[in-house]
Design a protein around this motif. Structure first.
Motif, PDB file in Angstrom:
ATOM      1  N   TYR A  93       1.050  -0.850   0.083  1.00 35.72           N
ATOM      2  CA  TYR A  93       0.308  -0.212  -0.004  1.00 35.72           C
ATOM      3  C   TYR A  93       0.763   1.104   0.345  1.00 35.72           C
ATOM      4  N   LEU A  94       0.959   2.250  -1.224  1.00 34.40           N
ATOM      5  CA  LEU A  94       0.927   3.360  -0.822  1.00 34.40           C
ATOM      6  C   LEU A  94       0.855   4.568  -0.797  1.00 34.40           C
ATOM      7  N   LEU A  95       1.633   5.886  -0.275  1.00 33.44           N
ATOM      8  CA  LEU A  95       0.691   6.576  -0.515  1.00 33.44           C
ATOM      9  C   LEU A  95       1.517   7.393  -0.964  1.00 33.44           C
ATOM     10  N   ALA A  96       1.397   7.906  -2.377  1.00 33.95           N
ATOM     11  CA  ALA A  96       2.902   8.864  -3.208  1.00 33.95           C
ATOM     12  C   ALA A  96       2.731  10.491  -2.774  1.00 33.95           C
ATOM     13  N   VAL A  97       3.062  10.843  -1.525  1.00 34.83           N
ATOM     14  CA  VAL A  97       2.958  12.397  -2.155  1.00 34.83           C
ATOM     15  C   VAL A  97       3.617  12.709  -2.695  1.00 34.83           C
ATOM     16  N   THR A  98       3.445  14.771  -2.976  1.00 39.61           N
ATOM     17  CA  THR A  98       3.997  15.335  -4.069  1.00 39.61           C
ATOM     18  C   THR A  98       4.157  16.607  -2.742  1.00 39.61           C
ATOM     19  N   THR A  99       5.338  17.114  -4.125  1.00 40.18           N
ATOM     20  CA  THR A  99       6.224  18.461  -4.035  1.00 40.18           C
ATOM     21  C   THR A  99       5.871  19.486  -3.438  1.00 40.18           C
ATOM     22  N   THR A 100       4.901  19.591  -4.732  1.00 35.55           N
ATOM     23  CA  THR A 100       4.229  21.003  -5.775  1.00 35.55           C
ATOM     24  C   THR A 100       3.441  20.622  -5.854  1.00 35.55           C
ATOM     25  N   PRO A 101       1.745  21.489  -6.048  1.00 33.01           N
ATOM     26  CA  PRO A 101       0.687  20.804  -6.947  1.00 33.01           C
ATOM     27  C   PRO A 101       0.768  21.014  -8.212  1.00 33.01           C
ATOM     28  N   LYS A 102       1.893  21.271  -9.162  1.00 30.98           N
ATOM     29  CA  LYS A 102       2.074  21.443 -10.199  1.00 30.98           C
ATOM     30  C   LYS A 102       2.484  19.688  -9.936  1.00 30.98           C
ATOM     31  N   ALA A 103       2.642  19.639  -8.966  1.00 36.00           N
ATOM     32  CA  ALA A 103       3.060  17.195 -10.242  1.00 36.00           C
ATOM     33  C   ALA A 103       1.902  16.872  -9.738  1.00 36.00           C
ATOM     34  N   TRP A 104       0.634  17.206  -9.238  1.00 35.09           N
ATOM     35  CA  TRP A 104      -0.087  16.613  -8.799  1.00 35.09           C
ATOM     36  C   TRP A 104      -0.863  15.887 -10.224  1.00 35.09           C
ATOM     37  N   THR A 105      -1.451  16.692 -11.298  1.00 38.73           N
ATOM     38  CA  THR A 105      -2.002  15.946 -12.439  1.00 38.73           C
ATOM     39  C   THR A 105      -1.206  15.215 -12.842  1.00 38.73           C
ATOM     40  N   GLY A 106       0.313  15.222 -12.816  1.00 38.95           N
ATOM     41  CA  GLY A 106       1.366  13.816 -13.647  1.00 38.95           C
ATOM     42  C   GLY A 106       0.914  12.838 -12.832  1.00 38.95           C
ATOM     43  N   THR A 107       1.201  13.423 -11.273  1.00 41.78           N
ATOM     44  CA  THR A 107       1.338  11.885 -10.716  1.00 41.78           C
ATOM     45  C   THR A 107       0.276  11.372  -9.979  1.00 41.78           C
ATOM     46  N   ARG A 108      -0.798  11.632 -10.837  1.00 42.25           N
ATOM     47  CA  ARG A 108      -2.481  10.487 -10.603  1.00 42.25           C
ATOM     48  C   ARG A 108      -2.449  10.247 -12.060  1.00 42.25           C
ATOM     49  N   ARG A 109      -1.708  10.569 -12.629  1.00 38.73           N
ATOM     50  CA  ARG A 109      -1.251   9.374 -14.656  1.00 38.73           C
ATOM     51  C   ARG A 109      -0.940   8.933 -14.268  1.00 38.73           C
ATOM     52  N   LEU A 110       0.215   9.317 -13.650  1.00 39.59           N
ATOM     53  CA  LEU A 110       1.573   7.927 -13.115  1.00 39.59           C
ATOM     54  C   LEU A 110       1.169   7.009 -12.496  1.00 39.59           C
ATOM     55  N   ILE A 111       0.162   7.005 -11.241  1.00 41.42           N
ATOM     56  CA  ILE A 111      -0.575   5.573 -10.759  1.00 41.42           C
ATOM     57  C   ILE A 111      -1.980   5.020 -11.352  1.00 41.42           C
ATOM     58  N   SER A 112      -2.402   5.816 -12.243  1.00 41.89           N
ATOM     59  CA  SER A 112      -3.394   5.909 -12.452  1.00 41.89           C
ATOM     60  C   SER A 112      -4.007   4.162 -12.869  1.00 41.89           C
ATOM     61  N   GLY A 113      -4.760   3.861 -12.239  1.00 41.55           N
ATOM     62  CA  GLY A 113      -5.371   1.834 -12.264  1.00 41.55           C
ATOM     63  C   GLY A 113      -4.661   1.313 -11.290  1.00 41.55           C
ATOM     64  N   ARG A 114      -4.186   1.871 -10.173  1.00 40.66           N
ATOM     65  CA  ARG A 114      -3.383   0.908  -9.531  1.00 40.66           C
ATOM     66  C   ARG A 114      -4.112   1.067  -8.160  1.00 40.66           C
ATOM     67  N   ARG A 115      -4.082   0.126  -7.949  1.00 44.54           N
ATOM     68  CA  ARG A 115      -5.175  -0.003  -6.779  1.00 44.54           C
ATOM     69  C   ARG A 115      -4.703   0.221  -5.149  1.00 44.54           C
TER      70      ARG A 115
END
Ligand code: MN
Length: 249
Positions: free
Chosen positions: A27-49
Motif C-alpha cells: 500500500y503506497l501513498l505517493a506524496v508530491t512536493t508541488t501542486p503542479k506535480a498533482w496531475t502528472g502523478t495521478r496519471r502515473l499511478i492511475s489504475g493501481r489499486r
C-alpha cells in the motif's frame, strides 16, 4: 506492507518500482512536493489499486513555489490525502520560515473547510511550530508526522493532539529514533520510506524496504513479523475508516 510517504514521482524510473510494489501488495501513498506535480502523478499511478496520491507543497520549496497555493486549493477537492506539507526550521531555510508558516496555516484552513484530510507532515527542526498550527486548526483532519525527529516533550504533545506517525527503516536505526518510536502509540504508527531521499549505501529504498523497520518494531512490541504487519494494516484501515466516517474514501 505499507509505504505511507514515498516520492514515487521523483524516481528516475518509477514504473518498474510501481509494478514490483503492486506484485508485492504494498500500500503506497505517493506524496508530491508541488501542486503542479498533482496531475502528472495521478496519471502515473492511475489504475493501481493500492496507491493513492497526496497533494503537496513541500516546505523546502515554499520560497519558490508559494504562488502555487491557489492551485493547491483548487485540487484539494479531488483528494483525501495531503502531503508533503509542513515546516522546516533548518538554518538555511530561516528566510522562508515566516512564509512557510503562512502557507501551512492556509493549507490547514483549506483542509478544515473541505471537511478534513489525511495529512503527511514534515516537521524537521520545527515540531513545536507545526503542533501550534495543528492545534489552532483542529478540524484540518488526521495529521501524520512523517520521520518525526523532535524532542520527547514535543512527541508527548503530538500524541495528546491525536497525531499519527510514519516511521522508516533509518529512523529505527538511531538510538533517538528508536526511543521516539517506543513512545508512539502502536495503533497510530504506519511505515514509510521517504524514498528516493532516504537511501542506504547510496541506493534509494524501495517501497517494500519498509520491512527493514520490522525487526525494531518486533522487538519493541514483543511480537512476530506477521503481527507487525497485521498491526500496521489494521492501523491503515482505521485511518481510512476515520476519514470515511467524515465523508468519502
Ligand atoms: Mn518526504
Amino acid at each position: 506492507m505499507i509505504d505511507f510517504h514515498c516520492h514515487i514521482d521523483l524516481f528516475k524510473d518509477p514504473i518498474p518500482i510501481l509494478d514490483e510494489a503492486e506484485k508485492k501488495g504494498v500500500y503506497l501513498l505517493a506524496v508530491t512536493t508541488t501542486p503542479k506535480a498533482w496531475t502528472g502523478t495521478r496519471r502515473l499511478i492511475s489504475g493501481r489499486r493500492r496507491v493513492r496520491v497526496a497533494l503537496g507543497l513541500h516546505p523546502e520549496l515554499v520560497s519558490q513555489r508559494h504562488t502555487e497555493i491557489a492551485l493547491f486549493e483548487h485540487f484539494l477537492a479531488e483528494t483525501d490525502y495531503v502531503g508533503e506539507v509542513g515546516l522546516d526550521g533548518s538554518p538555511h531555510l530561516s528566510d522562508s520560515f515566516e512564509l512557510q508558516t503562512k502557507i501551512l496555516r492556509r493549507i490547514l484552513l483549506a483542509c478544515s473547510k473541505a471537511g478534513g484530510r489525511i495529512i503527511s507532515l514534515h516537521s524537521r527542526r520545527a515540531a513545536s511550530s507545526v503542533l501550534d498550527l495543528l492545534e489552532a486548526e483542529p478540524a484540518a483532519g488526521t495529521p501524520i508526522l512523517h520521520w518525526f525527529s523532535g524532542s520527547v516533550g514535543e512527541l508527548e504533545r503530538a500524541i495528546q493532539l491525536g497525531c499519527w506517525f510514519s516511521i522508516g527503516p533509518l529512523m529505527t536505526r538511531s538510538v533517538k529514533g528508536r526511543k521516539l518510536v517506543e513512545m508512539m502509540p502502536r495503533e497510530r504508527i504506519l511505515t514509510e520510506t521517504d524514498s528516493p531521499f532516504a537511501q542506504m549505501s547510496g541506493v534509494p529504498l524501495a517501497p517494500w524496504d519498509v520491512d527493514l523497520a520490522y525487526p525494531a518494531l518486533r522487538d519493541l512490541w514483543n511480537c512476530s513479523d506477521e503481527q507487525v504487519d497485521k498491526q500496521l494494516l489494521s492501523n491503515l484501515r482505521n485511518l481510512r475508516g476515520v476519514k470515511s466516517a467524515a465523508g468519502d474514501v
